[in-house]
Design a protein around this motif. Sequence first.
Motif, PDB file in Angstrom:
ATOM      1  N   GLU A 118       4.344   8.153  -3.349  1.00  0.00           N
ATOM      2  CA  GLU A 118       5.051   7.459  -4.425  1.00  0.00           C
ATOM      3  C   GLU A 118       5.746   6.187  -3.949  1.00  0.00           C
ATOM      4  O   GLU A 118       6.208   5.382  -4.762  1.00  0.00           O
ATOM      5  CB  GLU A 118       6.089   8.390  -5.064  1.00  0.00           C
ATOM      6  N   ASN A 119       5.800   5.994  -2.630  1.00  0.00           N
ATOM      7  CA  ASN A 119       6.527   4.858  -2.066  1.00  0.00           C
ATOM      8  C   ASN A 119       5.562   3.778  -1.618  1.00  0.00           C
ATOM      9  O   ASN A 119       4.547   4.043  -0.966  1.00  0.00           O
ATOM     10  CB  ASN A 119       7.358   5.327  -0.866  1.00  0.00           C
ATOM     11  N   LEU A 120       5.851   2.529  -1.975  1.00  0.00           N
ATOM     12  CA  LEU A 120       5.041   1.403  -1.522  1.00  0.00           C
ATOM     13  C   LEU A 120       5.640   0.815  -0.249  1.00  0.00           C
ATOM     14  O   LEU A 120       6.848   0.631  -0.147  1.00  0.00           O
ATOM     15  CB  LEU A 120       4.980   0.305  -2.586  1.00  0.00           C
ATOM     16  N   ILE A 121       4.763   0.514   0.707  1.00  0.00           N
ATOM     17  CA  ILE A 121       5.176  -0.181   1.917  1.00  0.00           C
ATOM     18  C   ILE A 121       4.237  -1.371   2.111  1.00  0.00           C
ATOM     19  O   ILE A 121       3.319  -1.583   1.325  1.00  0.00           O
ATOM     20  CB  ILE A 121       5.161   0.742   3.155  1.00  0.00           C
ATOM     21  N   GLY A 122       4.456  -2.145   3.150  1.00  0.00           N
ATOM     22  CA  GLY A 122       3.650  -3.327   3.398  1.00  0.00           C
ATOM     23  C   GLY A 122       4.533  -4.562   3.454  1.00  0.00           C
ATOM     24  O   GLY A 122       5.711  -4.529   3.067  1.00  0.00           O
ATOM     25  N   PHE A 123       3.979  -5.655   3.943  1.00  0.00           N
ATOM     26  CA  PHE A 123       4.776  -6.876   4.104  1.00  0.00           C
ATOM     27  C   PHE A 123       5.394  -7.328   2.796  1.00  0.00           C
ATOM     28  O   PHE A 123       6.605  -7.591   2.721  1.00  0.00           O
ATOM     29  CB  PHE A 123       3.910  -7.993   4.686  1.00  0.00           C
ATOM     30  N   ASP A 124       4.590  -7.448   1.734  1.00  0.00           N
ATOM     31  CA  ASP A 124       5.123  -7.932   0.461  1.00  0.00           C
ATOM     32  C   ASP A 124       6.126  -6.955  -0.136  1.00  0.00           C
ATOM     33  O   ASP A 124       7.163  -7.365  -0.663  1.00  0.00           O
ATOM     34  CB  ASP A 124       3.990  -8.197  -0.531  1.00  0.00           C
ATOM     35  N   PHE A 178       0.834  -1.201   0.000  1.00  0.00           N
ATOM     36  CA  PHE A 178       0.000   0.000   0.000  1.00  0.00           C
ATOM     37  C   PHE A 178       0.873   1.256   0.000  1.00  0.00           C
ATOM     38  O   PHE A 178       2.078   1.197   0.250  1.00  0.00           O
ATOM     39  CB  PHE A 178      -0.976   0.001   1.177  1.00  0.00           C
ATOM     40  N   ARG A 179       0.246   2.360  -0.316  1.00  0.00           N
ATOM     41  CA  ARG A 179       0.971   3.627  -0.427  1.00  0.00           C
ATOM     42  C   ARG A 179       1.389   4.131   0.951  1.00  0.00           C
ATOM     43  O   ARG A 179       0.609   4.108   1.896  1.00  0.00           O
ATOM     44  CB  ARG A 179       0.086   4.680  -1.097  1.00  0.00           C
ATOM     45  N   ASP A 180       2.597   4.608   1.028  1.00  0.00           N
ATOM     46  CA  ASP A 180       3.110   5.197   2.261  1.00  0.00           C
ATOM     47  C   ASP A 180       2.405   6.539   2.495  1.00  0.00           C
ATOM     48  O   ASP A 180       2.493   7.433   1.648  1.00  0.00           O
ATOM     49  CB  ASP A 180       4.619   5.410   2.127  1.00  0.00           C
ATOM     50  N   PRO A 181       1.696   6.719   3.610  1.00  0.00           N
ATOM     51  CA  PRO A 181       1.016   7.999   3.867  1.00  0.00           C
ATOM     52  C   PRO A 181       1.967   9.195   3.880  1.00  0.00           C
ATOM     53  O   PRO A 181       1.560  10.318   3.583  1.00  0.00           O
ATOM     54  CB  PRO A 181       0.374   7.795   5.241  1.00  0.00           C
ATOM     55  N   LYS A 182       3.233   8.951   4.191  1.00  0.00           N
ATOM     56  CA  LYS A 182       4.210  10.034   4.240  1.00  0.00           C
ATOM     57  C   LYS A 182       4.822  10.327   2.875  1.00  0.00           C
ATOM     58  O   LYS A 182       5.428  11.373   2.672  1.00  0.00           O
ATOM     59  CB  LYS A 182       5.323   9.684   5.231  1.00  0.00           C
TER      60      LYS A 182
END
Length: 286
Positions: free
Chosen positions: A66-72, A59-63
């Motif tokens: 443009e950056n994806l975060i999350g386990f995968d 999912f998209r990093d709220p901060k």
Amino acid sequence: MRSLIRFAIVLSSLMAWAVANTALAEGKCEPEAVAKKYPALAGKTIIVAAAGEGAPFSFRDPKNFENLIGFDSDIARAAFACIGVKMDFKIGAWSGLLPAVIAGQADVMWNNLYYTPVRAKQVDFVTHLLAATTGMVRKGNPKNVHSLDDVCGLRAAAGLGTVEEASFRKVSEKCVASGKAPVEIATYPDRPSGVRMLQNDRTDVMMSDAGALGYIIAMSPNEFEGGYTIRTNFTVGPGIRKDLPQLRQAILDVLTILQQNGTQKELMAKYNMDPSLALPVETHTE
């Protein structure tokens, strides 16, 4: 001369195998050895297909939108850093990710992908997780939903066309057969829509992926809780282009390393995923 050449090739392969297996045994990353271990990947940038819309997996990093975060997303970064190759995300709708890999527009789909034999005819898999499904209820569990046996006569929500919808329909048939009221089933097009249904008291229980709902519960502990969790027979892992066998091997090796050195466990804890859902790493080519 030919015998010497063949001997040299075999010796080189055995040395590469020994290097790789030593690293696996020690749970050690060796990015500097990529050219020796996986020569077809050296200098490459691996394109990773991800949707960026499904917490806690991608999912998209709220901060930084443009950056994806999350386990995968996080474990993919850790994996390719450990292998020693660059990677870029190719973001798109989840339903289009696997077709993008099959068409060669991406090298791997790494976004909560369930292995099935049908899918494995088109992409190779490296599985490392067991899937589970959770029934999420409002805080306090006002309808006392503790298993699927408790949903007769209740309002139940599931994603359209999902295994959860099919489960509710089977349960509803059993309810009627035993003289109980059927389940009032509603479907939603995406998970946020289902969450809103539960928030607004338009359903009594929402059933979906355990990892996703576990994250939602952790983020909103005053609104929701888990009524029950069911372990499925589905295994989960990245889907890889069939014409990239060294990439499949590299991911197999590196996920083994990330399990041994604790990285996978740490990331599962970070995103409120049940660590007991981790499985020994396994490859599937059919």
